[in-house]
Design an enzyme around this catalytic site. Structure first.
Site, short mmCIF file in Angstrom:
data_model
loop_
_atom_site.label_atom_id
_atom_site.label_comp_id
_atom_site.label_asym_id
_atom_site.label_seq_id
_atom_site.Cartn_x
_atom_site.Cartn_y
_atom_site.Cartn_z
CB THR A 111 -0.88 0.04 1.26
OG1 THR A 111 0.00 0.11 2.40
CG2 THR A 111 -1.75 -1.20 1.39
CE1 TYR A 156 14.18 -16.69 5.37
CE2 TYR A 156 14.49 -14.41 6.03
CZ TYR A 156 13.73 -15.38 5.41
OH TYR A 156 12.54 -15.04 4.83
CE LYS A 200 11.58 -16.81 7.46
NZ LYS A 200 10.85 -15.55 7.71
CE LYS A 202 11.20 -16.71 2.92
NZ LYS A 202 9.99 -15.95 3.29
CG ASP A 230 7.91 -17.41 5.51
OD1 ASP A 230 6.76 -17.46 5.04
OD2 ASP A 230 8.61 -16.36 5.51
N PRO A 231 6.40 -20.51 3.80
CG PRO A 231 4.39 -21.67 3.47
CD PRO A 231 5.29 -21.11 4.55
CG ASN A 232 7.16 -15.62 1.57
OD1 ASN A 232 8.32 -15.98 1.42
ND2 ASN A 232 6.82 -14.60 2.35
CD GLU A 255 7.81 -16.09 8.76
OE1 GLU A 255 8.62 -16.62 9.56
OE2 GLU A 255 8.14 -15.18 7.98
CG ASN A 278 6.77 -11.66 6.67
OD1 ASN A 278 7.08 -12.84 6.88
ND2 ASN A 278 6.76 -11.13 5.46
CG ASP A 302 10.48 -4.97 8.11
OD1 ASP A 302 10.92 -3.81 8.20
OD2 ASP A 302 10.89 -5.79 7.27
CG HIS A 329 9.85 -9.53 7.81
ND1 HIS A 329 10.10 -8.38 7.11
CD2 HIS A 329 9.77 -10.51 6.89
CE1 HIS A 329 10.16 -8.64 5.82
NE2 HIS A 329 9.96 -9.93 5.66
CG ASN A 331 12.77 -8.37 2.34
OD1 ASN A 331 13.16 -8.74 1.25
ND2 ASN A 331 11.54 -8.56 2.76
NE ARG A 410 13.25 -9.67 -3.48
CZ ARG A 410 13.09 -10.25 -2.30
NH1 ARG A 410 13.24 -9.56 -1.19
NH2 ARG A 410 12.78 -11.52 -2.21
O1 GKR Z 1 14.19 -12.75 0.80
O2 GKR Z 1 13.22 -14.18 -0.51
C1 GKR Z 1 13.24 -13.47 0.51
C2 GKR Z 1 12.10 -13.55 1.47
O3 GKR Z 1 11.06 -14.28 0.93
C3 GKR Z 1 11.62 -12.17 1.85
O4 GKR Z 1 11.42 -11.41 0.72
C4 GKR Z 1 10.38 -12.20 2.68
O5 GKR Z 1 9.67 -11.03 2.63
O6 GKR Z 1 11.88 -12.56 4.42
C5 GKR Z 1 10.61 -12.36 4.11
C6 GKR Z 1 9.66 -13.30 4.81
O7 GKR Z 1 9.94 -13.69 5.88
O8 GKR Z 1 8.61 -13.62 4.29
MG MG Z 2 7.81 -14.44 6.15
#
Ligand code: GKR
Ligand code: MG
Length: 431
Positions: A111, A156, A200, A202, A230-232, A255, A278, A302, A329, A331, A410
């Site tokens: 946003t 991480y 953690k 990803k 954390d699979p986002n 997560e 996050n 964050d 959190h 990045n 990015r």
């Molecule tokens: O760096 O690829 C990454 C992470 O997926 C990051 O962009 C995430 O926003 O670290 C973050 C998370 O915990 O979801």
């Molecule tokens: Mg995350």
């Protein structure tokens, strides 16, 4: 109302930089060889300079470049209405044309308010750094004082390629991690080198069953260490429930398994798994629904997109009130952000989980003495301000890289297309 006794801001500087980044995989694609960050400097009329760091994509830079000159002449201490002031002096970036660039999607909704908050946070941190230097006090003292001397971070872990698939990219010697054995080897190296006590992973990269296997392999290799996955938000509610059942007892928390507050609430209702986020709680406006429906049990703050260090402490108070856990959190970032994270984390009594940080993946920095991780912790500096010094040569070098490159945002999707030309942004909950 403005404060008159404090020194005024005499000069500001915004420096966009590109920092090297390894080929880390996530649900959208892969990290590019270089990613943008912004370094912000605020100098008082007494000649004291403070520094801040934040996201560096075009929208952030556009806002920061408009805000920086407007701040000149303001009292350094006028921080409580910085967001309102920034809103008045910001260009409208809401309608900017975008292709598929959506790294923001990994951090929840993108946003205008969050963009603004992320820029404000860098100026707030730089102002606190300058104020601390002026008063001879560390930033944590300006926030009410530290309650711990060290802040714990977690390792991480990322699935990753050994190298970027393009010429002239930065490289490192971590090697590939594309299966459970690779993930365990990476975790072992993190533990040996930095002493991290929790891990953690990803996720959202491989089919969920493969990621379950990776967590099981980590559990076997490190029987006592807290683990997170954390699979986002790459999984449906049903997939999330299945993974949560399979990993019952193995995870400290799961997560953002699935998108949105209602989905998260359903996963928790059906499994009792502790859920962290996050993505679905990233601003104060998102808190009421999430807390009322018990969708999240841990908020990963964050300080960038929550709007700074004071805002982080306000979030901590809300979490405390509702019995929701708090952690942090991260990045891709450098040592200025790590210093700010460490200073504010040191002041929050109920920080019960090791914080995230990408910092060990970065091989360069803009500070003269990058922080060390010892036993997974960063020592809380008691030096004035943030306790870090900008390295002007490094800053100039990374800015020169930005000037001579066309990378401005990015874009993990575009980076993945270098290898898979047909790759498009995977939708949320695609598994
Ligand atoms: O760096 O690829 C990454 C992470 O997926 C990051 O962009 C995430 O926003 O670290 C973050 C998370 O915990 O979801
Ligand atoms: Mg995350």
């Amino acid at each position: 109302m403005t404060t008159t006794a404090a020194p005024r801001i005499a000069r500001t500087r915004v420096t966009p930089i590109l920092i090297g980044d390894p080929p880390l995989l996530n649900s959208q694609g892969v990290h590019q060889p270089y990613t943008p960050r912004l370094i912000v400097e605020v100098q008082t009329e007494d000649g004291v300079t403070g520094v801040g760091e934040t996201y560096g994509d075009t929208d952030y830079l556009t806002i920061a470049e408009a805000l920086a000159p407007a701040l000149v002449g303001r009292p350094l201490l006028d921080l409580n209405d910085l967001t309102g002031f920034a809103a008045e002096h910001s260009p409208d970036v809401s309608g900017r044309a975008r292709t598929e660039v959506n790294a923001g999607g990994l951090r929840g909704s993108r946003t205008t308010n969050k963009l603004l908050a992320s820029v404000v946070s860098a100026f707030e941190v730089a102002s606190l750094d300058a104020l601390g230097r002026t008063l001879g006090l560390p930033v944590h003292a300006l926030l009410g004082g530290k309650v711990r001397d060290r802040v714990e971070y977690s390792a991480y872990l990322f699935y990753r390629w050994a190298e970027h698939p393009v010429a002239d990219a930065p490289s490192d010697d971590w090697g590939a991690a594309l299966d459970p054995a690779g993930v365990v080897a990476q975790a072992q190296r993190f533990a040996d080198r930095y002493g991290f006590g929790s891990f953690k992973l990803k996720g959202g990269v491989f089919p969920p069953l493969e990621e379950i296997d990776a967590i099981r392999a980590l559990r076997a290799a490190f029987p006592d260490r807290p683990l997170r996955l954390d699979p986002n938000a790459a999984w449906s509610v049903d997939t999330s429930v299945h993974v949560a059942e399979q990993l019952d007892g193995a995870l400290e928390y799961l997560e953002d398994p699935t998108p949105g507050t209602p989905g998260m609430a359903e996963v928790h209702r059906r499994t009792s798994m502790t859920l962290a986020t996050n993505m679905c709680v990233t601003s104060f406006a998102e808190i009421p629904e999430a807390f009322a429906s018990n969708a999240v049990q841990v908020v990963l703050s964050d300080h960038h997109f929550w709007g700074g260090l004071h805002a982080t402490r306000e979030l901590a108070a809300v979490c405390r009130t509702f019995g929701v856990g708090l952690s942090m959190h991260s990045n891709t970032h450098l040592g200025v952000s790590l210093a700010a994270m460490t200073q504010v984390a040191a002041t929050v009594p109920e920080l019960a989980y090791a914080c995230d940080t990408h910092r060990p993946w970065q091989t360069e920095d803009v500070i003269t003495e990058p922080q060390e991780f010892v036993d997974g912790c960063v020592e809380v500096s008691d030096l004035p301000g943030l306790g870090v010094e900008l390295d002007g040569d490094q800053l100039a070098r990374l800015h020169e890289r930005w000037l001579t490159s066309d990378v401005r945002d990015r874009d993990d999707v575009a980076a993945m297309r270098q290898v898979h030309p047909e790759w498009t942004m995977p939708p949320a909950a695609h598994w």
